[in-house]
Each structure stands twice: as structure tokens, then as C-alpha cells.
Design a protein around this motif. Structure first.
Motif, PDB file in Angstrom:
ATOM      1  N   ALA A 246      74.427-116.214 -23.079  1.00  0.00           N
ATOM      2  CA  ALA A 246      73.854-114.915 -23.451  1.00  0.00           C
ATOM      3  C   ALA A 246      73.034-114.303 -22.319  1.00  0.00           C
ATOM      4  O   ALA A 246      72.891-113.071 -22.232  1.00  0.00           O
ATOM      5  CB  ALA A 246      72.977-115.065 -24.695  1.00  0.00           C
ATOM      6  N   LEU A 247      72.500-115.137 -21.437  1.00  0.00           N
ATOM      7  CA  LEU A 247      71.537-114.660 -20.438  1.00  0.00           C
ATOM      8  C   LEU A 247      72.094-113.611 -19.475  1.00  0.00           C
ATOM      9  O   LEU A 247      71.382-112.638 -19.166  1.00  0.00           O
ATOM     10  CB  LEU A 247      70.970-115.856 -19.670  1.00  0.00           C
ATOM     11  N   PRO A 248      73.324-113.725 -18.956  1.00  0.00           N
ATOM     12  CA  PRO A 248      73.796-112.675 -18.029  1.00  0.00           C
ATOM     13  C   PRO A 248      73.769-111.281 -18.636  1.00  0.00           C
ATOM     14  O   PRO A 248      73.296-110.325 -17.993  1.00  0.00           O
ATOM     15  CB  PRO A 248      75.226-113.121 -17.707  1.00  0.00           C
ATOM     16  N   THR A 267      77.223-114.441 -13.319  1.00  0.00           N
ATOM     17  CA  THR A 267      77.778-115.591 -14.027  1.00  0.00           C
ATOM     18  C   THR A 267      76.621-116.340 -14.693  1.00  0.00           C
ATOM     19  O   THR A 267      75.436-116.070 -14.432  1.00  0.00           O
ATOM     20  CB  THR A 267      78.510-116.534 -13.077  1.00  0.00           C
ATOM     21  N   VAL A 268      76.955-117.298 -15.522  1.00  0.00           N
ATOM     22  CA  VAL A 268      75.926-118.089 -16.204  1.00  0.00           C
ATOM     23  C   VAL A 268      75.033-118.792 -15.190  1.00  0.00           C
ATOM     24  O   VAL A 268      73.801-118.804 -15.318  1.00  0.00           O
ATOM     25  CB  VAL A 268      76.586-119.109 -17.155  1.00  0.00           C
ATOM     26  N   GLU A 269      75.650-119.376 -14.165  1.00  0.00           N
ATOM     27  CA  GLU A 269      74.875-120.102 -13.149  1.00  0.00           C
ATOM     28  C   GLU A 269      73.968-119.164 -12.360  1.00  0.00           C
ATOM     29  O   GLU A 269      72.813-119.506 -12.060  1.00  0.00           O
ATOM     30  CB  GLU A 269      75.817-120.833 -12.194  1.00  0.00           C
ATOM     31  N   VAL A 293      72.817-115.550 -31.589  1.00  0.00           N
ATOM     32  CA  VAL A 293      73.178-116.524 -30.564  1.00  0.00           C
ATOM     33  C   VAL A 293      72.996-117.922 -31.123  1.00  0.00           C
ATOM     34  O   VAL A 293      71.927-118.258 -31.658  1.00  0.00           O
ATOM     35  CB  VAL A 293      72.303-116.357 -29.296  1.00  0.00           C
ATOM     36  N   GLY A 294      74.039-118.766 -31.014  1.00  0.00           N
ATOM     37  CA  GLY A 294      73.936-120.133 -31.494  1.00  0.00           C
ATOM     38  C   GLY A 294      75.301-120.758 -31.685  1.00  0.00           C
ATOM     39  O   GLY A 294      76.272-120.369 -31.033  1.00  0.00           O
ATOM     40  N   SER A 318      80.070-107.547 -30.813  1.00  0.00           N
ATOM     41  CA  SER A 318      80.220-107.337 -29.380  1.00  0.00           C
ATOM     42  C   SER A 318      80.031-108.703 -28.738  1.00  0.00           C
ATOM     43  O   SER A 318      78.897-109.191 -28.617  1.00  0.00           O
ATOM     44  CB  SER A 318      79.179-106.347 -28.853  1.00  0.00           C
ATOM     45  N   PRO A 319      81.133-109.377 -28.352  1.00  0.00           N
ATOM     46  CA  PRO A 319      81.023-110.757 -27.849  1.00  0.00           C
ATOM     47  C   PRO A 319      80.509-110.751 -26.409  1.00  0.00           C
ATOM     48  O   PRO A 319      81.250-110.467 -25.474  1.00  0.00           O
ATOM     49  CB  PRO A 319      82.455-111.284 -27.947  1.00  0.00           C
ATOM     50  N   VAL A 320      79.241-111.048 -26.237  1.00  0.00           N
ATOM     51  CA  VAL A 320      78.579-110.856 -24.947  1.00  0.00           C
ATOM     52  C   VAL A 320      78.364-112.170 -24.195  1.00  0.00           C
ATOM     53  O   VAL A 320      77.439-112.287 -23.384  1.00  0.00           O
ATOM     54  CB  VAL A 320      77.243-110.116 -25.131  1.00  0.00           C
ATOM     55  N   ALA A 321      79.218-113.144 -24.433  1.00  0.00           N
ATOM     56  CA  ALA A 321      79.094-114.429 -23.739  1.00  0.00           C
ATOM     57  C   ALA A 321      79.465-114.278 -22.276  1.00  0.00           C
ATOM     58  O   ALA A 321      80.525-113.745 -21.944  1.00  0.00           O
ATOM     59  CB  ALA A 321      79.992-115.469 -24.413  1.00  0.00           C
ATOM     60  N   GLY A 322      78.607-114.768 -21.405  1.00  0.00           N
ATOM     61  CA  GLY A 322      78.892-114.740 -19.982  1.00  0.00           C
ATOM     62  C   GLY A 322      79.878-115.823 -19.575  1.00  0.00           C
ATOM     63  O   GLY A 322      80.224-116.715 -20.363  1.00  0.00           O
ATOM     64  N   ALA A 323      80.335-115.748 -18.319  1.00  0.00           N
ATOM     65  CA  ALA A 323      81.346-116.673 -17.809  1.00  0.00           C
ATOM     66  C   ALA A 323      80.724-117.678 -16.848  1.00  0.00           C
ATOM     67  O   ALA A 323      79.769-117.374 -16.121  1.00  0.00           O
ATOM     68  CB  ALA A 323      82.454-115.911 -17.099  1.00  0.00           C
TER      69      ALA A 323
END
Length: 346
Positions: A246-248, A267-269, A293-294, A318-323
Motif C-alpha cells: 500500500a505504501l507506494p 516500487t515497494v522496496e 488494507v490487510g 481501486s486495487p492500489v497494491a504496489g509492485a
């Protein structure tokens, strides 16, 4: 309450070192996954000149998705009407309805979706767009899309009929989108379905829904008020992974809110390694409090509770998952995981 129907809102995110080709390919793959999982609809947003968003032309993306899906309703979330001539919008969506009969939604919004310079370039009429004409333009589009078309009356007394397509057998379903009292009241007065942009604003939701429902004027097509809500969501096998993914997007939202220079999505990293900043951290914290988020089970429970609390039977994710750095740039691994886990839990 009964099972909640799920839908998808896609801004076609562009991550670091990703091309527009790869970003669009990942979103089209995601639409196929949503179709297979039984999601109700898949909408593309309209935003311009943003390094992290490739969803600039909803009609083009809808047409591409229509060739790769079979059941999904496809639409715009939304077309920003002040940027476009009503006839062009009507013609585009009449053509889409002919391509995918019975599967097209036309979501209309009043915001420009960008800055005054882009508005000038889109409209060719300076920095003052036709926002004040929005109610009339919504009515014009609905008329143009109908089988009878719209009638232009000249001051001399003559008439001229205009149709968005020569021989329509159906028309897209028109929705009004917004995050203000104005949009809710306009949708109510015109007897149109309404979507509150909760994923973007989150403020004033209860009041907007109350204004819409209590002020609703039944129309022939929609005798009852009809609405669903949007939410930002990230689901993963563990809560820790979901928070990291979620952070990006949360950090991009912070840059937008703080009027900082925009760039491609981290990216997530990269997001995890970013230096701490009090202003950014505060915006991230505030936004995170409104996101779901979870794990799949925990997010599904939030979706159920949210839908019941606001009296809706559909929630648009809105699927906001980062890569992750290692994930293919033409795939939507984290976003697909979000859709799969939530659908399985619901």
C-alpha cells in the motif's frame, strides 16, 4: 446483508522504469482476471499528464478490454466532461455499445482531471472550461445516445436531428460521478445513478448519499435511486505484505496533496527505503485510515461492513497494491492478488 457485488476502478498505474505499453498490458491482463473472477464492472479513470497514471483515454482502454473480456460491464470512471464536446463523447460510447452490447457504462465527471494548461490543450478554449454547462451537457449526451437522437432547433424555426450512431439497438448506462454535494444533487434531479468518489475524497460521503436519496426524482430508466461506492484496497496473504504494497500509492497521494513534483510510482522496496518526512508521513497516515488494507478475509469483512453501513450492494475496488522490484513490468501481480483474495473471501 446479501453478498456484496465487486467491481474495479483502474487508473492504469505506471511504476518506476515501466513503459506505458507495459502499464496498459498489465491493466488489460487485470481486466481479464476480474472477468474470470466474476467482478461486475471494470471502469477506467481519466487523468492527464501524470507520470504515474496511463489512464488518459477511457474509450480506447474500454475498447481494448472489450475484446479480452466476456461478462464484465466496462466503463469510464469517468469521462471528465468539461474536457470534451458532448457529441464526441456520445459518438465514442455509442460505438463502444455497438462493440460490446449491453456491457458499457458511461460515467461522467465534472472535474477537469488535470491542471488549467491541460484543460486549455484539450478544449482549445483557454483555461475556462465548460463546467457551468455540465448539467445541460449531461442531458445532451443522454439524448444523443437514444434511438431517436437529439433535436437541434434553430432560431428560424427549423429542426435538425443528430444521432450518436445511425442505428442504435441499445445505449450505455449513464452514471454521474462526484465527491461533492453538487454532483449528488444533480444526479438526483436528473434521475441518474450516482457514484461518490470515496477512493479520492472520503469526506462528505454520508451527506452526499443523503442528498441523493432524499432528493431523487424518478426517471423512466431509473425509478429508484441507485448508487455504489469506491474504496482503495490492498489484500495480501499477510497484513505485513499488504501494508508494504500500500505504501507506494500512499506516498504518491502525499506528493499530490502536498503539491510536490509527481513522478512514476515507486516500487515497494523504493517506498520502504524512502527517508522519513513528517509532512509526508502525516498525509500517509491520514489516507491509510480510510483504505482497506490487510488479508483477503480482513478486507472482505471491511467491505461487507462498509456496504451495509451505507446501504449499497456493490463496492468498486481501486486495487492500489504496489509492485516488487522483481515482478514483471507487464503484469499486475499485486493488484491481481488483491482482486483474487477479496473475491475468494466474499
Amino acid at each position: 446483508m446479501n453478498d456484496v457485488a465487486l467491481s474495479v476502478l483502474d487508473l492504469v498505474p505506471v511504476r518506476t522504469d515501466q513503459t506505458s505499453t507495459e502499464a496498459i498490458a498489465s491493466s488489460l491482463a487485470l481486466a481479464e482476471i476480474a472477468d474470470r473472477l466474476g467482478y461486475r464492472r471494470y471502469w477506467f479513470a481519466e487523468h492527464h499528464n501524470m507520470p504515474a497514471v496511463a489512464s488518459t483515454t477511457p474509450p480506447v482502454l474500454i475498447a481494448a478490454a472489450a475484446t479480452r473480456t466476456a461478462r464484465l460491464r466496462l466503463g469510464s470512471g469517468g469521462v471528465m466532461l468539461p474536457n470534451h464536446a458532448p457529441l464526441i463523447v456520445a459518438e465514442q460510447f455509442a460505438a463502444l455499445e455497438a462493440i460490446a452490447p449491453g456491457r458499457i457504462d458511461l460515467g461522467l465527471g465534472r472535474a477537469p482531471g488535470s491542471d488549467p494548461v491541460i484543460t486549455q490543450l484539450l478544449r482549445g478554449s483557454g483555461t475556462t472550461s465548460d463546467v457551468e454547462q455540465f448539467p445541460r451537457h449531461v442531458q445532451d449526451i443522454a439524448a444523443l445516445l437514444s434511438g431517436d437522437g437529439a433535436t437541434v432547433r434553430f432560431t428560424s424555426g427549423g429542426e435538425y436531428t443528430v444521432r450518436a450512431t445511425p442505428a442504435a439497438t441499445g445505449s450505455p448506462e449513464v452514471w454521474l460521478l462526484g465527491s461533492s454535494d453538487y454532483s449528488a444533487q444533480l444526479a438526483a434531479s436528473q434521475g441518474l445513478p450516482y457514484v461518490f468518489a470515496n477512493h479520492f475524497s472520503g469526506q462528505g460521503l454520508e451527506r452526499a448519499l443523503d442528498l441523493y436519496r432524499t432528493g431523487y426524482r424518478p426517471s423512466e430508466e431509473h425509478p429508484e435511486p441507485r448508487t455504489f461506492l469506491t474504496v482503495n484496497a490492498v489484500a495480501a496473504p499477510t497484513t505485513e505484505e499488504a501494508e508494504a504494497r500500500a505504501l507506494p500509492q500512499l506516498r504518491m497521494m502525499a506528493r499530490l496533496r502536498l503539491n510536490q513534483p509527481l513522478r512514476a510510482l515507486e516500487t515497494v522496496e523504493q517506498a520502504a527505503a524512502a527517508a522519513a518526512d513528517p509532512a509526508t508521513d502525516q498525509v500517509v497516515q491520514d489516507a491509510r485510515s480510510r483504505w482497506f488494507v490487510g488479508t483477503g478475509e480482513s478486507v472482505a469483512a471491511e467491505v461487507r461492513s462498509f456496504a451495509e453501513r451505507h446501504g449499497v450492494d456493490e463496492v468498486m475496488l481501486s486495487p492500489v497494491a504496489g509492485a516488487l522490484d522483481a515482478e514483471p513490468k507487464d503484469s499486475a501481480t499485486g493488484r491481481a492478488q488483491t482482486l483474487e483474495l477479496i473475491a475468494a473471501a466474499l
